[in-house]
Structures are given as structure tokens and as C-alpha cells.
Scaffold this motif. Structure first.
Motif, PDB file in Angstrom:
ATOM      1  N   HIS A 147       0.826  -1.201   0.000  1.00  0.00           N
ATOM      2  CA  HIS A 147       0.000   0.000   0.000  1.00  0.00           C
ATOM      3  C   HIS A 147       0.864   1.256   0.000  1.00  0.00           C
ATOM      4  CE1 HIS A 147      -3.475  -2.471   1.992  1.00  0.00           C
ATOM      5  NE2 HIS A 147      -3.263  -2.793   0.725  1.00  0.00           N
ATOM      6  N   VAL A 148       2.018   1.208   0.680  1.00  0.00           N
ATOM      7  CA  VAL A 148       2.924   2.355   0.661  1.00  0.00           C
ATOM      8  C   VAL A 148       3.402   2.605  -0.764  1.00  0.00           C
ATOM      9  CG1 VAL A 148       5.162   3.227   1.450  1.00  0.00           C
ATOM     10  CG2 VAL A 148       3.647   2.047   3.051  1.00  0.00           C
ATOM     11  N   ASN A 149       3.807   1.548  -1.448  1.00  0.00           N
ATOM     12  CA  ASN A 149       4.271   1.701  -2.832  1.00  0.00           C
ATOM     13  C   ASN A 149       3.163   2.204  -3.749  1.00  0.00           C
ATOM     14  OD1 ASN A 149       5.722  -0.893  -1.555  1.00  0.00           O
ATOM     15  ND2 ASN A 149       7.159   0.155  -2.901  1.00  0.00           N
ATOM     16  N   ARG A 150       1.961   1.722  -3.552  1.00  0.00           N
ATOM     17  CA  ARG A 150       0.857   2.152  -4.404  1.00  0.00           C
ATOM     18  C   ARG A 150       0.511   3.621  -4.153  1.00  0.00           C
ATOM     19  NH1 ARG A 150      -1.603  -1.694  -7.321  1.00  0.00           N
ATOM     20  NH2 ARG A 150      -3.496  -0.443  -7.590  1.00  0.00           N
ATOM     21  N   LEU A 151       0.545   4.058  -2.903  1.00  0.00           N
ATOM     22  CA  LEU A 151       0.290   5.468  -2.608  1.00  0.00           C
ATOM     23  C   LEU A 151       1.374   6.364  -3.197  1.00  0.00           C
ATOM     24  CD1 LEU A 151      -0.923   5.148   1.087  1.00  0.00           C
ATOM     25  CD2 LEU A 151      -2.297   6.029  -0.813  1.00  0.00           C
ATOM     26  N   LEU A 152       2.602   5.866  -3.221  1.00  0.00           N
ATOM     27  CA  LEU A 152       3.715   6.663  -3.725  1.00  0.00           C
ATOM     28  C   LEU A 152       3.825   6.648  -5.245  1.00  0.00           C
ATOM     29  CD1 LEU A 152       6.468   5.728  -1.124  1.00  0.00           C
ATOM     30  CD2 LEU A 152       5.416   7.978  -1.426  1.00  0.00           C
ATOM     31  N   ALA A 153       3.227   5.648  -5.889  1.00  0.00           N
ATOM     32  CA  ALA A 153       3.369   5.536  -7.341  1.00  0.00           C
ATOM     33  C   ALA A 153       2.937   6.805  -8.071  1.00  0.00           C
ATOM     34  CB  ALA A 153       2.597   4.321  -7.859  1.00  0.00           C
ATOM     35  N   PRO A 154       1.792   7.429  -7.746  1.00  0.00           N
ATOM     36  CA  PRO A 154       1.434   8.670  -8.442  1.00  0.00           C
ATOM     37  C   PRO A 154       2.464   9.775  -8.230  1.00  0.00           C
ATOM     38  CG  PRO A 154      -0.481   7.763  -7.308  1.00  0.00           C
ATOM     39  CD  PRO A 154       0.704   6.996  -6.829  1.00  0.00           C
ATOM     40  N   LEU A 155       3.062   9.840  -7.027  1.00  0.00           N
ATOM     41  CA  LEU A 155       4.061  10.878  -6.776  1.00  0.00           C
ATOM     42  C   LEU A 155       5.299  10.643  -7.625  1.00  0.00           C
ATOM     43  CD1 LEU A 155       2.060  11.333  -4.446  1.00  0.00           C
ATOM     44  CD2 LEU A 155       4.008  11.756  -2.952  1.00  0.00           C
ATOM     45  N   SER A 156       5.643   9.380  -7.853  1.00  0.00           N
ATOM     46  CA  SER A 156       6.798   9.077  -8.700  1.00  0.00           C
ATOM     47  C   SER A 156       6.543   9.471 -10.145  1.00  0.00           C
ATOM     48  CB  SER A 156       7.133   7.579  -8.620  1.00  0.00           C
ATOM     49  OG  SER A 156       6.180   6.801  -9.324  1.00  0.00           O
ATOM     50  N   MET A 157       5.254   9.670 -10.498  1.00  0.00           N
ATOM     51  CA  MET A 157       4.895  10.076 -11.860  1.00  0.00           C
ATOM     52  C   MET A 157       4.611  11.573 -11.957  1.00  0.00           C
ATOM     53  SD  MET A 157       2.601   6.838 -13.205  1.00  0.00           S
ATOM     54  CE  MET A 157       1.593   6.604 -11.740  1.00  0.00           C
ATOM     55  N   GLY A 158       4.883  12.315 -10.881  1.00  0.00           N
ATOM     56  CA  GLY A 158       4.785  13.763 -10.954  1.00  0.00           C
ATOM     57  C   GLY A 158       3.592  14.386 -10.262  1.00  0.00           C
ATOM     58  N   PHE A 159       2.691  13.586  -9.710  1.00  0.00           N
ATOM     59  CA  PHE A 159       1.584  14.151  -8.938  1.00  0.00           C
ATOM     60  C   PHE A 159       2.101  14.624  -7.580  1.00  0.00           C
ATOM     61  CE2 PHE A 159      -0.408  11.269 -11.940  1.00  0.00           C
ATOM     62  CZ  PHE A 159      -1.502  11.989 -12.391  1.00  0.00           C
ATOM     63  N   ALA A 160       1.385  15.564  -6.971  1.00  0.00           N
ATOM     64  CA  ALA A 160       1.786  16.084  -5.664  1.00  0.00           C
ATOM     65  C   ALA A 160       1.058  15.397  -4.522  1.00  0.00           C
ATOM     66  CB  ALA A 160       1.527  17.589  -5.595  1.00  0.00           C
ATOM     67  N   PHE A 161      -0.063  14.746  -4.833  1.00  0.00           N
ATOM     68  CA  PHE A 161      -0.916  14.179  -3.784  1.00  0.00           C
ATOM     69  C   PHE A 161      -1.600  12.928  -4.310  1.00  0.00           C
ATOM     70  CE2 PHE A 161      -5.182  13.852  -1.804  1.00  0.00           C
ATOM     71  CZ  PHE A 161      -4.829  13.804  -0.467  1.00  0.00           C
ATOM     72  N   SER A 162      -1.679  11.910  -3.464  1.00  0.00           N
ATOM     73  CA  SER A 162      -2.495  10.746  -3.803  1.00  0.00           C
ATOM     74  C   SER A 162      -3.214  10.262  -2.554  1.00  0.00           C
ATOM     75  CB  SER A 162      -1.654   9.612  -4.403  1.00  0.00           C
ATOM     76  OG  SER A 162      -0.856   8.989  -3.417  1.00  0.00           O
ATOM     77  N   LYS A 163      -4.426   9.786  -2.764  1.00  0.00           N
ATOM     78  CA  LYS A 163      -5.249   9.304  -1.656  1.00  0.00           C
ATOM     79  C   LYS A 163      -5.701   7.882  -1.963  1.00  0.00           C
ATOM     80  CE  LYS A 163      -9.044  10.810   1.334  1.00  0.00           C
ATOM     81  NZ  LYS A 163      -8.167  11.082   2.490  1.00  0.00           N
ATOM     82  N   GLY A 164      -5.706   7.040  -0.953  1.00  0.00           N
ATOM     83  CA  GLY A 164      -6.154   5.683  -1.150  1.00  0.00           C
ATOM     84  C   GLY A 164      -7.673   5.578  -1.140  1.00  0.00           C
ATOM     85  N   TYR A 165      -8.177   4.637  -1.896  1.00  0.00           N
ATOM     86  CA  TYR A 165      -9.588   4.254  -1.772  1.00  0.00           C
ATOM     87  C   TYR A 165      -9.666   2.742  -1.813  1.00  0.00           C
ATOM     88  CZ  TYR A 165     -10.041   3.404  -6.876  1.00  0.00           C
ATOM     89  OH  TYR A 165      -9.907   2.930  -8.155  1.00  0.00           O
ATOM     90  N   TYR A 166     -10.729   2.189  -1.240  1.00  0.00           N
ATOM     91  CA  TYR A 166     -10.815   0.738  -1.131  1.00  0.00           C
ATOM     92  C   TYR A 166     -12.239   0.354  -0.761  1.00  0.00           C
ATOM     93  CZ  TYR A 166      -9.426   2.684   3.414  1.00  0.00           C
ATOM     94  OH  TYR A 166      -9.298   3.488   4.518  1.00  0.00           O
ATOM     95  N   ALA A 167     -12.552  -0.928  -0.972  1.00  0.00           N
ATOM     96  CA  ALA A 167     -13.868  -1.450  -0.627  1.00  0.00           C
ATOM     97  C   ALA A 167     -13.944  -1.701   0.878  1.00  0.00           C
ATOM     98  CB  ALA A 167     -14.135  -2.748  -1.383  1.00  0.00           C
ATOM     99  N   ARG A 168     -15.068  -1.346   1.473  1.00  0.00           N
ATOM    100  CA  ARG A 168     -15.318  -1.607   2.889  1.00  0.00           C
ATOM    101  C   ARG A 168     -16.467  -2.621   2.987  1.00  0.00           C
ATOM    102  NH1 ARG A 168     -13.934   1.878   6.826  1.00  0.00           N
ATOM    103  NH2 ARG A 168     -14.568   0.113   8.101  1.00  0.00           N
ATOM    104  N   ILE A 169     -16.155  -3.868   2.702  1.00  0.00           N
ATOM    105  CA  ILE A 169     -17.137  -4.948   2.793  1.00  0.00           C
ATOM    106  C   ILE A 169     -16.568  -6.004   3.726  1.00  0.00           C
ATOM    107  CG2 ILE A 169     -18.443  -6.701   1.532  1.00  0.00           C
ATOM    108  CD1 ILE A 169     -18.079  -4.953  -0.976  1.00  0.00           C
ATOM    109  N   GLU A 170     -17.262  -6.231   4.846  1.00  0.00           N
ATOM    110  CA  GLU A 170     -16.832  -7.218   5.826  1.00  0.00           C
ATOM    111  C   GLU A 170     -18.050  -7.948   6.357  1.00  0.00           C
ATOM    112  OE1 GLU A 170     -14.136  -5.700   8.840  1.00  0.00           O
ATOM    113  OE2 GLU A 170     -13.814  -3.914   7.618  1.00  0.00           O
ATOM    114  N   ASP A 171     -17.859  -9.211   6.693  1.00  0.00           N
ATOM    115  CA  ASP A 171     -18.943 -10.010   7.276  1.00  0.00           C
ATOM    116  C   ASP A 171     -20.205  -9.919   6.439  1.00  0.00           C
ATOM    117  OD1 ASP A 171     -17.219 -10.588   9.449  1.00  0.00           O
ATOM    118  OD2 ASP A 171     -17.801  -8.721  10.425  1.00  0.00           O
ATOM    119  N   GLU A 172     -20.014  -9.887   5.113  1.00  0.00           N
ATOM    120  CA  GLU A 172     -21.139  -9.831   4.168  1.00  0.00           C
ATOM    121  C   GLU A 172     -22.003  -8.592   4.363  1.00  0.00           C
ATOM    122  OE1 GLU A 172     -21.254 -12.067   1.703  1.00  0.00           O
ATOM    123  OE2 GLU A 172     -19.418 -12.847   2.604  1.00  0.00           O
TER     124      GLU A 172
END
Length: 386
Positions: A147-172
């Protein structure tokens, strides 16, 4: 295949693994400070243990891992020992240390505390220790170092900011309740009556209340952190001013399993909605949105009830358990939070702060005997003592 782009760059997880990005991030990781805020209850918790164990696997290691901790005086010692047991370049910031309180009081910044203040205390040293900063919570039981690498990937391509998003599905079941039932319908209600760019920006993030983000050190110094739960919204407001649509990105982190909060009470989702509402409405007012508070609660409820119908259909087609009555009850509770924001108690940008990052380290970190603390942080702290 889902590949829709929002008004900000949206980086998907096409293979469904949320693993290492194809974009090289090795050099970026080595120049990154990771900030992981923790409360006293997270001492030794399985989720926090996983986060730290995963961070140990990063190769190369980050420049520093700063853990801002809020704990009682009789617990900070064992907490520090536990954190230092991991093979990481760790600096533990005791955010409610007496010397920290004295430092903030002397600068006129002692009015209130919470997660936002703790992260802010870490952002100054983090931005001084590396070219990039990653911030994420310690309550994800599904956390992976990738997740650290994925958050940093946009910055390595010249973006200044990246935010994570993800599915919040648990226990059906569907989770992410504060975002689904409060933030999303409120933004849609506001956008129905205004074409202000800030509303498009806030609405472009698929999980705007996620605690995971990465930023350049320059951007991190521009963040005026709310002291408590409005940190994520406040961050987006300042990022809009600094990076805008063009230099902002969001990246898919797969599916997360988090610890959950109750709805009721000041420390539950209902109490959090009040703080989030205040910061969200402050962000949009400051950027030119004229709010009609006499009708806003009703407009929010109308949009929210429509979304609940949609969530029910989505849950049904996926075989998930869904209780519309409970969701509508939450909607009604959150509506009471929609009111003009109170006094502005944000902390200043680190670029305008009345003291230096080294002063925070001296007050909160340098009494530690930790051998693993990064040399760059020792150098910063030594500068405060010279």
C-alpha cells in the motif's frame, strides 16, 4: 472491467491484488517518511502489529517511520518499547507529553487535541526528514506494505498528492458508513445547487474519509490540520488549493478490513459526523460556496434516502446483508450535524508554524533511548538543542 476516470486521476487495481505497482517506487520509498498515528488502545493490537510487521518488509526501508502516540504517562514507556521492537527507523512522538503541551501553550496552540493534532505534530518532522510523506492509520487488519508503494506511485509520476480508496465490505455487509451515509449525500446535495469547483473536487474522491494518503514534503507543509476527526476533509481543502485537479490522484488499495466504531456517542460515528460536518462546510464556504442552512438538512436527507435505495439494490445483487431501517436511522442522526461551522481551530501550516520541527522532536521524542531512530531525525533534534 472498471476503468472510469474521475476529474482527478484514478489509478485502478485491474488485477484485483492491490499488490506492488508496475511503476518503480524504490527510490521514492527511500526518500519517504511514513506517519502512523496511534491511540493508547492500539498498543499491541493485532491490526497495529500487522501494520508494523508489514512495514518491516519494505526494501529499501523508508527514511523514517514516525509514530505519533497519545497515551497516559504510565503507558508510554511500554508503548515505546513495543514500537521499538520492530526493525524500523522509528521515532515515537509522545503527543501529550508535558513538554509538548508546554510548547503548544507557549505558541498559543493548546486549544484542543485529537487525531488531527497528533498527525500535525508529526508532519513537520516528516517533511523535514524526507521528500515525500505517507500517512495511514494503524487499524487495518488487511494492511500490506505494498500500500505504501501504491500510494507513492502517483508521486513518482509527478503528482503532488495521492489518496487511497478501497472497498469496505466485511462479514457480508457494507461498511464505510460515515462516508456513504453522510459525506457522499451531503456533497451531492451541495453540488445540486452550486457549480463551484471545490465541490467537484471533493466529490471526485471515491473514499474521501480514508486515512491513507501520500504527499510531497512541500504539500505536507501547507496542510492546516483540524485538531480532531476533520483531518481528512481539511487535508482535501488545502490540497485543492495547492495541487488542484491536475496534480491530485487516487489509487485503489483493494479491500480493507478495519476496526469499527459504534454509531452512538461523542466518540462514535454520530459524534464524528459533527466534526466532519464542521470542517467540510468550512472548506466549501472558504472557497466561495454560499450555503442555505435553512434547507440543507432536508436536501441532504432527500439525497441520502435515494442513496440508501441504491445501496439496498447493490447489496441485494451481491448477496450482502442490508438493513435499510438502520441506515435511515443513521441518516437522521447525521442530519443534525449539519450546521454552520464553529470557531476555526485549525493548526497553522508548517510553513508558517511558530516553532521548528526540531522543537517537536526535542519535546516529544528525544528523551527516548531508541537506537533505531533515523539519523536525520537525530540531526534535526540536535539542531534544536544547539
Amino acid at each position: 472491467m472498471e476503468y472510469v476516470q474521475e476529474r482527478i486521476a484514478t489509478l485502478h487495481d485491474f488485477d484485483g491484488t492491490a499488490g506492488e505497482p508496475a511503476v518503480p517506487t524504490t527510490d521514492v520509498v527511500a526518500e519517504t517518511t511514513v506517519v502512523v498515528p496511534m491511540a493508547g488502545r492500539e498498543h499491541g493490537s493485532p491490526a497495529a502489529e500487522r501494520v508494523l510487521s508489514e512495514l518491516e518488509t519494505l526494501d529499501p526501508a523508508p527514511a523514517a517511520v514516525i509514530v505519533p502516540v497519545r497515551a497516559d504517562a504510565d503507558r508510554i514507556g511500554p508503548f515505546r518499547e513495543w514500537l521499538e521492537s520492530f526493525a524500523l527507523p522509528t521515532c515515537v512522538l509522545w503527543c501529550n507529553a508535558p513538554a509538548v503541551e508546554d510548547l503548544l501553550t507557549s505558541a498559543g496552540l493548546a486549544n484542543g487535541f485529537g487525531k488531527g493534532r497528533d498527525v500535525w505534530l508529526a508532519l513537520g518532522p516528516a517533511a523535514a526528514a524526507g521528500e515525500y510523506v505517507v500517512v495511514h492509520d494503524a487499524d487495518a487488519r488487511s494492511y500490506e506494505a505494498a500500500h505504501v508503494n501504491r500510494l507513492l506511485a502517483p508521486l513518482s509520476m509527478g503528482f503532488a498528492f495521492s489518496k487511497g480508496y478501497y472497498a469496505r465490505i466485511e462479514d457480508e455487509q457494507l461498511y464505510g458508513r460515515l462516508f456513504r451515509l453522510f459525506y457522499a449525500p451531503l456533497i451531492r446535495a451541495l453540488a445540486a445547487d452550486s457549480d463551484a469547483p471545490i465541490l467537484d473536487y471533493l466529490g471526485a474522491f471515491r473514499y474521501a474519509l480514508a486515512g491513507e494518503f501520500a504527499a510531497t514534503a512541500d504539500l505536507a507543509r501547507q496542510l492546516r490540520a483540524p485538531r480532531a476527526w476533520g483531518l481528512e476533509v481539511g487535508t482535501l481543502g488545502d490540497t485543492f488549493d495547492y495541487a488542484g485537479f491536475e496534480d491530485s490522484a487516487q489509487v485503489d488499495l483493494g479491500r480493507h478490513e478495519h476496526d469499527h466504531r459504534a454509531v452512538d456517542g461523542e466518540t462514535g460515528l454520530e459524534g464524528m459526523s459533527q466534526t466532519v460536518a464542521g470542517e467540510l462546510l468550512r472548506v466549501v464556504e472558504e472557497r466561495g460556496v454560499d450555503l442555505d442552512y435553512t434547507t440543507l438538512q432536508d436536501r441532504y436527507r432527500t439525497v441520502g434516502n435515494r442513496l440508501i435505495d441504491q445501496y439496498r439494490a447493490d447489496a441485494a445483487i451481491n448477496g450482502l446483508t442490508y438493513e435499510p431501517a438502520g441506515e435511515r436511522d443513521q441518516l437522521a442522526r447525521y442530519a443534525d450535524s449539519i450546521a454552520p461551522p464553529g470557531p476555526d481551530r485549525r493548526l497553522p501550516r508548517w510553513s508558517d508554524a511558530p516553532f521548528e520541527p526540531a522543537d517537536v522532536l526535542e519535546a516529544a521524542c528525544l528523551d527516548s533511548t531508541q537506537d533505531s531512530r533515523p539519523a536525520v531525525l537525530d540531526a534535526l533534534g540536535a539542531g534544536a538543542q544547539d
